[in-house]
Scaffold this active site. Structure first.
Site, PDB file in Angstrom:
ATOM      1  N   THR A   9       0.805  -1.223   0.000  1.00  0.00           N
ATOM      2  CA  THR A   9       0.000   0.000   0.000  1.00  0.00           C
ATOM      3  C   THR A   9       0.837   1.273   0.000  1.00  0.00           C
ATOM      4  O   THR A   9       0.309   2.361  -0.241  1.00  0.00           O
ATOM      5  CB  THR A   9      -0.946   0.033   1.211  1.00  0.00           C
ATOM      6  OG1 THR A   9      -0.173  -0.101   2.413  1.00  0.00           O
ATOM      7  CG2 THR A   9      -1.967  -1.096   1.139  1.00  0.00           C
ATOM      8  N   ALA A  10       2.133   1.164   0.284  1.00  0.00           N
ATOM      9  CA  ALA A  10       2.987   2.357   0.348  1.00  0.00           C
ATOM     10  C   ALA A  10       4.445   1.931   0.255  1.00  0.00           C
ATOM     11  O   ALA A  10       4.775   0.746   0.258  1.00  0.00           O
ATOM     12  CB  ALA A  10       2.746   3.116   1.659  1.00  0.00           C
ATOM     13  N   ARG A  47      -3.018  -3.941   4.674  1.00  0.00           N
ATOM     14  CA  ARG A  47      -4.150  -3.784   5.594  1.00  0.00           C
ATOM     15  C   ARG A  47      -5.112  -2.698   5.152  1.00  0.00           C
ATOM     16  O   ARG A  47      -6.246  -2.646   5.627  1.00  0.00           O
ATOM     17  CB  ARG A  47      -3.634  -3.483   7.002  1.00  0.00           C
ATOM     18  CG  ARG A  47      -2.924  -4.657   7.649  1.00  0.00           C
ATOM     19  CD  ARG A  47      -2.399  -4.311   9.034  1.00  0.00           C
ATOM     20  NE  ARG A  47      -1.389  -3.251   8.964  1.00  0.00           N
ATOM     21  CZ  ARG A  47      -1.389  -2.184   9.747  1.00  0.00           C
ATOM     22  NH1 ARG A  47      -2.339  -2.006  10.642  1.00  0.00           N
ATOM     23  NH2 ARG A  47      -0.437  -1.279   9.638  1.00  0.00           N
ATOM     24  N   ASN A  54       7.776  -8.108   1.754  1.00  0.00           N
ATOM     25  CA  ASN A  54       8.136  -6.711   1.982  1.00  0.00           C
ATOM     26  C   ASN A  54       7.534  -6.148   3.259  1.00  0.00           C
ATOM     27  O   ASN A  54       8.114  -5.242   3.862  1.00  0.00           O
ATOM     28  CB  ASN A  54       7.685  -5.868   0.784  1.00  0.00           C
ATOM     29  CG  ASN A  54       7.710  -4.384   1.082  1.00  0.00           C
ATOM     30  OD1 ASN A  54       8.768  -3.763   1.158  1.00  0.00           O
ATOM     31  ND2 ASN A  54       6.525  -3.796   1.288  1.00  0.00           N
ATOM     32  N   SER A  71      17.336  -5.076   5.763  1.00  0.00           N
ATOM     33  CA  SER A  71      17.757  -3.731   6.135  1.00  0.00           C
ATOM     34  C   SER A  71      19.229  -3.751   6.499  1.00  0.00           C
ATOM     35  O   SER A  71      19.773  -4.802   6.890  1.00  0.00           O
ATOM     36  CB  SER A  71      16.934  -3.237   7.332  1.00  0.00           C
ATOM     37  OG  SER A  71      17.452  -2.030   7.858  1.00  0.00           O
ATOM     38  N   TYR A  81      14.129  -3.861  16.647  1.00  0.00           N
ATOM     39  CA  TYR A  81      14.016  -3.766  15.194  1.00  0.00           C
ATOM     40  C   TYR A  81      15.224  -4.415  14.537  1.00  0.00           C
ATOM     41  O   TYR A  81      15.068  -5.211  13.584  1.00  0.00           O
ATOM     42  CB  TYR A  81      13.896  -2.307  14.754  1.00  0.00           C
ATOM     43  CG  TYR A  81      13.911  -2.169  13.244  1.00  0.00           C
ATOM     44  CD1 TYR A  81      12.846  -2.650  12.479  1.00  0.00           C
ATOM     45  CD2 TYR A  81      14.987  -1.590  12.581  1.00  0.00           C
ATOM     46  CE1 TYR A  81      12.861  -2.556  11.099  1.00  0.00           C
ATOM     47  CE2 TYR A  81      15.012  -1.496  11.207  1.00  0.00           C
ATOM     48  CZ  TYR A  81      13.951  -1.976  10.464  1.00  0.00           C
ATOM     49  OH  TYR A  81      13.973  -1.884   9.087  1.00  0.00           O
ATOM     50  N   PRO A 111      18.068  -2.455   2.306  1.00  0.00           N
ATOM     51  CA  PRO A 111      18.252  -1.013   2.107  1.00  0.00           C
ATOM     52  C   PRO A 111      18.803  -0.315   3.346  1.00  0.00           C
ATOM     53  O   PRO A 111      18.595  -0.766   4.483  1.00  0.00           O
ATOM     54  CB  PRO A 111      16.840  -0.501   1.795  1.00  0.00           C
ATOM     55  CG  PRO A 111      15.997  -1.728   1.596  1.00  0.00           C
ATOM     56  CD  PRO A 111      16.654  -2.806   2.403  1.00  0.00           C
ATOM     57  N   THR A 132      10.508   6.959   3.076  1.00  0.00           N
ATOM     58  CA  THR A 132       9.177   6.397   2.851  1.00  0.00           C
ATOM     59  C   THR A 132       8.347   6.742   4.093  1.00  0.00           C
ATOM     60  O   THR A 132       8.658   7.697   4.795  1.00  0.00           O
ATOM     61  CB  THR A 132       9.255   4.867   2.672  1.00  0.00           C
ATOM     62  OG1 THR A 132       9.765   4.281   3.883  1.00  0.00           O
ATOM     63  CG2 THR A 132      10.178   4.492   1.513  1.00  0.00           C
TER      64      THR A 132
END
Length: 253
Positions: free
Chosen positions: A11-12, A34, A87, A140, A153, A183, A188
């Site tokens: 979605t983004a 979602r 993702n 990441s 994280y 990345p 984002t």
């Protein structure tokens, strides 16, 4: 016949950019997330602009029952997924371990690790049966290094790196490729989510530097996908020029 790619968290950010890139390359797409309204908007845009077919599925990867309901019962024309792009992921909070919020920890662990496992468990058996497929996990720089206050994280992205290696071993005999795309700093919704909607704090993350864009990461993903069949681009680290490590940056004054 068009190949089918499944992209979680479409979605983004990275997921949306990857969907747009693969649509331009002629893939039919299963997009998940979602936010159902955003998925429908993206479906309409991609089909109109690229003449492909898109199946939007709105569910939360953290809930195995929802994952199974959606991915365990795909229409026959959508079952033979060629590319799985795990993702969906996020960072929430930036606290030292002794001040960590349990809800934040659980949200990251459930999305970044368990969600990836749930989706892979539902999709990979068909790849094994066909002896063909490509799994791409979005990791990441945090999966290579630990930075201050990144604790949980970073741990989840280290897990994604370890799972990518394990999948590569498990899938080797079936001819299935596995790629980790990791990345660095990218502009984002990532920081906005990490700081729980605090726009000022999120915007300051990128002061004085040019971060990656979502399209840069989509290019890296397509680079791996477009390699010849005998080539597996196993591990890709993508960083902005202004970043040397997980915590070392050059910022213009």
């Amino acid at each position: 016949m068009r190949k089918i790619a499944l992209i979680t968290g479409a979605t983004a950010g990275f997921g949306k950019a990857i969907a747009e890139r693969l649509a331009k390359e002629g893939f039919n797409l299963i997009i998940t997330g979602r936010r159902a309204e955003r998925l429908d908007e993206l479906k309409n845009q991609l089909e109109k602009d690229n003449g492909i077919s898109v199946l939007p599925l709105s569910f939360d990867v953290r809930c195995y029952e929802e994952v199974e309901k959606n991915l365990g019962h795909l229409p026959s024309e959508w079952k033979n997924i060629d590319i799985l792009i795990n993702n969906a992921g996020l960072a929430v909070g930036l606290n030292p371990i002794h001040k960590g919020e349990i809800d934040d920890w659980e949200r990251m662990i459930d999305t970044n690790i368990k969600g990836l496992l749930y989706v892979t468990r539902l999709v990979s058996p068909v790849m094994v049966e066909r002896k063909s497929g490509h799994i791409i996990n979005i990791g990441s720089i945090a999966g290579r290094e630990v930075y201050p206050n990144g604790n949980v994280y970073c741990a989840t992205k280290h897990a994604v790196a370890a799972l990518s290696q394990a999948m590569r071993i498990d899938m080797l005999q079936y001819g299935i490729k596995t790629t980790l795309v990791a990345p660095g700093f990218a502009e984002t919704e990532f920081s906005l989510v990490r700081f729980k909607g605090d726009h000022d704090r999120a915007d300051r993350v990128y002061d004085g530097m040019t971060p990656l864009t979502a399209e840069d990461v989509a290019d890296a993903v397509y680079f791996a996908i477009s390699a010849p069949d005998h080539v597996d681009i196993q591990d890709v680290l993508v960083m902005p020029k202004a970043q040397a490590s997980g915590s070392l940056f050059h910022r213009e004054k």
